[in-house]
Motif scaffolding. Structure first.
Motif, PDB file in Angstrom:
ATOM      1  N   ALA A 136       0.935  -1.096   0.234  1.00 19.90           N
ATOM      2  CA  ALA A 136       0.169  -0.557   0.388  1.00 19.90           C
ATOM      3  C   ALA A 136       0.620   1.075   0.156  1.00 19.90           C
ATOM      4  CB  ALA A 136      -0.842  -0.363   1.119  1.00 19.90           C
ATOM      5  N   PRO A 137       0.366   2.573  -0.360  1.00 21.50           N
ATOM      6  CA  PRO A 137       1.259   3.815  -0.089  1.00 21.50           C
ATOM      7  C   PRO A 137       0.185   4.200   1.450  1.00 21.50           C
ATOM      8  CG  PRO A 137      -0.878   3.836  -1.505  1.00 21.50           C
ATOM      9  CD  PRO A 137      -0.832   2.503  -1.460  1.00 21.50           C
ATOM     10  N   SER A 138       1.010   5.773   0.969  1.00 16.87           N
ATOM     11  CA  SER A 138       0.046   6.154   2.073  1.00 16.87           C
ATOM     12  C   SER A 138      -0.764   6.517   2.482  1.00 16.87           C
ATOM     13  CB  SER A 138       1.168   7.285   2.618  1.00 16.87           C
ATOM     14  OG  SER A 138       2.140   6.733   2.931  1.00 16.87           O
ATOM     15  N   VAL A 139      -1.877   6.827   3.329  1.00 17.67           N
ATOM     16  CA  VAL A 139      -3.269   7.189   2.489  1.00 17.67           C
ATOM     17  C   VAL A 139      -3.718   8.635   3.112  1.00 17.67           C
ATOM     18  CG1 VAL A 139      -5.988   6.360   2.548  1.00 17.67           C
ATOM     19  CG2 VAL A 139      -4.031   4.662   1.998  1.00 17.67           C
ATOM     20  N   ARG A 140      -4.146   9.192   2.989  1.00 15.52           N
ATOM     21  CA  ARG A 140      -4.950  10.295   3.348  1.00 15.52           C
ATOM     22  C   ARG A 140      -6.098  10.445   3.369  1.00 15.52           C
ATOM     23  NH1 ARG A 140      -5.501  16.702   1.623  1.00 15.52           N
ATOM     24  NH2 ARG A 140      -6.359  17.376   3.340  1.00 15.52           N
TER      25      ARG A 140
END
Length: 465
Positions: free
Chosen positions: A449-453
């Motif tokens: 996963a990428p970072s998520v906002r």
């Protein structure tokens, strides 16, 4: 004797001892696992093991039983078959037995990296040394591991399959005055693990986590780093995209419904890395789209849950699946990354986010007016499986963000949140562009996963209660 020959021998023993009506499937796995562990900035354990395990499931006289063993001599295999047959006679009838996988080809497995499969202890130690050196005067701890599995399947319907997989992983912390920073990676090649990069990242986070303040409970906008997103994926898999829980109406999943934000796509992709090409029932494994641009598309099935649903197995059978259900264990979170909220290309000021996060995550932080940057989640427990309300704690670093700037460290917080709600329509403000593969405690399982906002996350308690 090869793994495929051993599996065939077990199936033949079932036919001889259980009669022509007995149905059997056997999996033989040869595993070479190695672990180099360090604490107090020094290696204190280097262990390896090479094992051969046999797992048998059989159906005879309308009853199903399973057994396993590690003695692969003629006497050992015979004992395994005999005790599993005995167990079957004591089991209740199994009217839901779905039958055996037919003899059809399985996908080709990705090639394995031989250097990783046969990695020496000093190669793992080199990465530990680099991690420790990069952390400077901070105390470090963690591990570097490599694994190589070759597995063969055979059943009494004539179906056979073979595959192998490798994995390398590193997980380490750096600590100063009770503040921890963490860095984790999982890869198909040991050569792709950079101990110095991971050590420097963990140390920077530990230094930036000094002197935390306590914040009041409430809903905060958050940026979750990949380690935290991995916990979301794990719980979504176990409790949501699980065909058994779906059949029991204990899953939030509603295929065909837009349950998530349009930026969310979730794919189980075991062959996108060095994974085995078949499951515990011999069904071929392929990429399965679980969520497509926000719309739930599927749940994972083994042969039993697929038969109940009038569907086909998706290749997600696991050992113990009758109890736990089918599991998707190689989830990849993807989606359209850049939107107005992501502020891609902006930099932070004040306490530089670069000292805490990589540039990919920093771009998400730059878009927040006020919120929290969260490294990791742990000790998560499900309170309501249907809505997937989970409680847990933050760890390894939380920071307050104001006007796109990381301003100071925050003491750990408890949260209570519905994971599907937090990822629901309109709730995902931005995704990072770079997915990072996170290791699980069990090799062969990973979360990418990428970072998520996220627009909102419900923190229900501070460090003092």
């Amino acid at each position: 004797m090869t793994e495929i020959e051993l599996a065939g021998q077990v199936v033949e023993l079932v036919r001889r001892l259980g009669g022509s009506g007995a149905q059997a499937e056997a999996v033989v796995t040869r595993a070479d696992l190695a672990l180099t562990r360090f604490a107090n900035s020094a290696i204190h354990q280097n262990v390896s093991e090479s094992t051969v395990g046999v797992r048998l499931r059989l159906h005879v006289d309308g009853r199903t039983a399973a057994g396993s063993g590690s003695v692969v001599t003629a006497d050992g295999l015979r004992a395994l078959v005999e005790r599993t047959l005995t167990a079957a006679r004591l089991c209740p009838p199994d009217p839901g037995w779905p039958g055996l996988a037919p003899p059809v080809p399985v996908p080709d497995a990705p090639p394995v990296d031989e250097a990783t499969a046969h990695a020496e202890p000093d190669e793992r130690a080199d990465r530990v040394r680099a991690f420790v050196a990069a952390a400077g005067d901070l105390t470090t701890a963690g591990y570097c591991r490599t694994s190589h599995r070759s597995s063969a399947f055979a059943n009494s319907a004539g179906h056979t399959a073979y595959g192998s997989s490798v994995e390398a992983a590193m997980d380490g912390i750096a600590r100063r005055d009770g503040a921890d920073g963490v860095a984790r990676r999982c890869a198909d090649r040991l050569a792709d693990l950079d101990g110095a990069e991971l050590g420097a990242h963990a140390a920077a986070k530990a230094r930036a986590a000094a002197d935390p303040v306590e914040l009041p409970p409430g809903r905060y906008e958050v940026v979750f780093e990949p380690a935290a997103v991995a916990d979301l994926l794990q719980n979504l898999s176990w409790y949501g995209f699980n065909g058994k829980r779906y059949a029991e109406r204990q899953s939030f999943a509603e295929p065909g419904v837009a349950q998530f934000d349009q930026q969310v796509t979730v794919v189980d992709d075991p062959l996108g890395a060095s994974g085995l090409p078949f499951d515990a029932e011999g069904t071929g494994r392929r990429a399965l789209i679980l969520v497509d641009a926000g719309t739930t598309r599927a749940v994972a099935h083994d042969r039993r849950t697929a038969a109940d649903a009038g569907a086909e197995s998706t290749g997600h059978a696991i050992a113990g699946g009758a109890t736990w259900g089918p599991m998707a264990r190689n989830l990849r979170f993807a989606g359209a990354a850049a939107g107005p909220a992501s502020a891609v290309g902006r930099s932070t000021t004040g306490t530089a986010a670069g000292a805490v996060v990589d540039t990919d995550t920093a771009a998400l932080v730059a878009g927040m007016r006020r919120g929290l940057l969260v490294t990791d989640l742990w000790y998560t427990r499900v309170l309501d499986p249907k809505s997937l309300v989970v409680t847990g704690l933050t760890r390894n670093g939380v920071w307050l963000v104001e006007d796109g700037t990381v301003v100071r460290a925050v003491r750990d917080l408890r949260f209570t949140e519905s994971y599907p709600r937090a990822l629901g329509p309109g709730a995902v403000l931005a995704l990072g562009a770079r997915p990072v593969r996170q290791p699980d405690r069990v090799d062969g399982t990973w979360w990418t996963a990428p970072s998520v906002r996220l627009a909102s996350w419900h923190f229900t308690g501070g460090a003092s209660g």
